[in-house]
Write an enzyme that holds these catalytic residues in place. Structure first.
Site, short mmCIF file in Angstrom:
data_model
loop_
_atom_site.label_atom_id
_atom_site.label_comp_id
_atom_site.label_asym_id
_atom_site.label_seq_id
_atom_site.Cartn_x
_atom_site.Cartn_y
_atom_site.Cartn_z
CE LYS A 174 -2.38 3.33 2.48
NZ LYS A 174 -1.99 4.28 1.47
N GLY A 215 6.50 5.03 8.53
CA GLY A 215 5.68 6.25 8.53
C GLY A 215 5.82 6.98 9.84
N GLY A 266 2.17 4.72 13.56
CA GLY A 266 2.89 3.52 14.02
C GLY A 266 2.28 2.95 15.30
CD GLU A 289 12.78 0.59 10.24
OE1 GLU A 289 13.26 1.60 10.79
OE2 GLU A 289 13.29 -0.54 10.32
CB CYS A 342 13.04 8.35 8.77
SG CYS A 342 14.00 7.24 7.76
CD GLU A 360 10.31 12.92 12.03
OE1 GLU A 360 9.12 12.59 12.13
OE2 GLU A 360 11.16 12.24 11.44
#
Ligand code: NDP
Length: 487
Positions: A171, A233, A238, A255, A289, A390
């Site tokens: 996906k 993502g 997550g 991740e 990331c 982040e």
């Protein structure tokens, strides 16, 4: 208009609905993609389960050969794939080609590893008894992919899944389905074996269902027939993946986000460190990331470092990724740009200074896209959002420190723990950082180049499990304990 790829065929979504895929550099529609539904996912599950019966029976060596052939087929279309990736994602063509290079390297790595999977023989406390551990494919897997590296992050799931004998449903992120679909179309044509013995990858071994996370993604998480979820993502989604997939005791890897520290000591090779801080933060418009998201500079070298880095950033041409002279494309979404702008404004309101950037670039040809200038912030306080959250865009906060202990303590104060780096020629400093930094990865005088050979993943809120390396295969195999007694 693109369709879903289910059971080796291009099929319309059951709902017949489509949605627009837009170019982040211009706002123009690139194509329309099929809006998949939960029912489409169920169809893909049927196809993948049927394919699993055949694929899990193919020898490991042939699975490797198929992946090698898939790489050849992707290479044939790499120019077209790179252009689609730039158009839908916004990254420069150079970055798109590099992404394809990484995808191929990763698939080739697992092509080679397919036949190297080993079990073990275990001595048992019983006469004439043999213990063994054999390792078998899990079954049907799903890969849920974000928009920042649609192809490499698909490869980190598809490669080990197929090498281990599983089948998979991909996906892609809603906003980046196009390059993925073309890539998987090529993979589906892959063959193994020679002459009359030549066979194709079973139809349905790889399926792509495009559409929203809230329907397509949810069905992948909830449906008990899918045994393994590989998710890349945001940390928020997550957490949701862990909760929902956990109910069905699915095998999961996550991740997630990161806020990687880069620590530069006074004895570092400063020219190299400046160049790498630029690449580490501003590659892919800062949407990585494992990007450098907090720069810690020893106080004795900080001012020169900042001015050298600012000089480099001044020369960076921001523009449409299709233009050869562009060195940084737009952010992927307007929402993403607003988020970065808010983080920068918040830092400024608390006393931070923008040495360079801190605003949108001007120019008529940039008005339609989500561009933002490379931004360097100094005097950033600890309570600024950009310190604790982040930052997924081209803004880099800089902090000065007096000694390594202080730098490590600040670096570890994040909820994240993905990558980290130290720049020094002193092995005592390097060893201390390797030992003490709370991160899944520590790099000394280097940043992660996406080595397929090494395991990659995070600690704390950055994730669970590992991708890359032989370690990733473990997450696609179930160990089975066997006892044989000679009677
Ligand atoms: P999201 O978490 O929003 O989306 C990731 C994927 O999950 C997309 O395919 C999305 O689909 C899907 N999704 C959304 N909702 C659900 C749901 N309810 N159930 C199942 N799937 C769902 O992340 P972004 O796309 O915004 O990516 C950016 C984030 O990813 C950043 O935080 C970044 O740090 C992190 N990231 C981490 C990496 C790592 O290796 N650690 C690598 C790359 C990114 P849809 O697009 O349809 O919403």
């Amino acid at each position: 208009m693109t369709k879903l790829l289910i059971g080796g065929e291009q099929v319309e979504s059951g709902s017949k609905e489509t949605y627009e895929v837009r170019n982040p550099a211009t706002g123009e529609v690139v194509d329309h993609a099929a809006k998949g539904t939960a029912k489409d996912v169920m169809q893909a599950i049927d196809a993948a389960e049927t394919a699993f019966k055949e694929w899990s029976d193919v020898t490991a060596e042939d699975r490797g050969k198929m992946l090698t052939n898939a790489c050849e087929l992707i290479k044939e279309k790499s120019k077209e794939i790179a252009q689609l990736l730039t158009l839908e994602q916004g990254k420069t063509l150079f970055e798109a080609n590099l992404e394809i290079h990484h995808l191929l390297h990763g698939l080739e790595f697992y092509a080679g590893l397919a036949s190297k999977v080993r079990g073990s023989h275990v001595p048992l406390p019983q006469k004439n008894a043999y213990g063994m551990v054999i390792r078998q494919p899990i079954g049907l897997c799903a890969g849920i992919i974000p928009w920042n590296f649609p192809l490499t992050l698909m490869g980190t799931k598809l490669g080990p899944a197929l090498a281990a004998g599983n089948t998979i449903i991909i996906k892609p992120a809603s906003t980046t389905p196009l390059a993925t679909l073309l890539c998987v179309e090529q993979i589906q044509k892959a063959t193994y074996g020679e002459g009359k013995q030549q066979k194709s990858l079973p139809k349905g071994a790889v399926n792509v269902v495009t559409g929203p996370g809230s329907t397509v993604g949810e069905e992948l998480l909830r449906n008990p027939r899918i045994r393994r979820i590989a998710f890349t993502g945001s940390t928020d989604i997550g957490r949701h993946v862990m909760e929902v997939a956990g109910r069905e005791i699915k095998r999961i890897t996550l991740e997630l986000g990161g806020s990687d520290p880069m620590i530069v000591m006074d004895d570092a090779n400063l020219d190299l460190a400046v160049k790498m801080a630029d690449i580490g933060r501003f590659f892919n418009c800062g949407q990585m990331c494992l990007g450098v998201k907090r720069l810690f500079l020893h106080e004795s070298i900080a001012d020169k470092f900042i001015s050298d880095l600012a000089e480099l950033l001044k020369k960076k041409t921001v523009g449409n990724g299709m233009n050869k002279e562009s060195r940084m494309g737009p952010l992927h979404m307007d929402y993403q740009r607003k988020e970065v702008e808010e983080q920068v404004e918040d830092a400024k309101s608390r006393g931070a200074k923008a040495v360079i950037g801190g605003e949108r670039p001007k120019g008529k040809e940039l008005d339609g896209g989500f561009f933002y200038l490379p931004t360097l912030l100094t005097d950033v306080p600890d309570d600024a959002r950009i310190t604790s959250e982040e930052c997924f865009g081209p803004a880099l906060p800089v902090y000065k420190f007096k000694d390594l202990n202080e730098a490590i303590e600040k670096a570890n104060s994040s909820i994240y723990g993905l990558g980290s780096s130290i720049w020094t020629r002193n092995m005592i400093h390097a060893n201390k950082a390797i030992d003490k930094l709370q991160a899944g990865n520590v790099w000394v005088n280097s940043l992660h180049y996406g080595y397929d050979e090494l395991p990659f993943g995070g600690v704390k809120a950055s994730g669970l499990g590992r991708e890359h390396g032989p370690e990733a295969l473990d997450y696609y195999l179930e160990p089975k304990g066997v006892v044989i007694v000679n009677v």
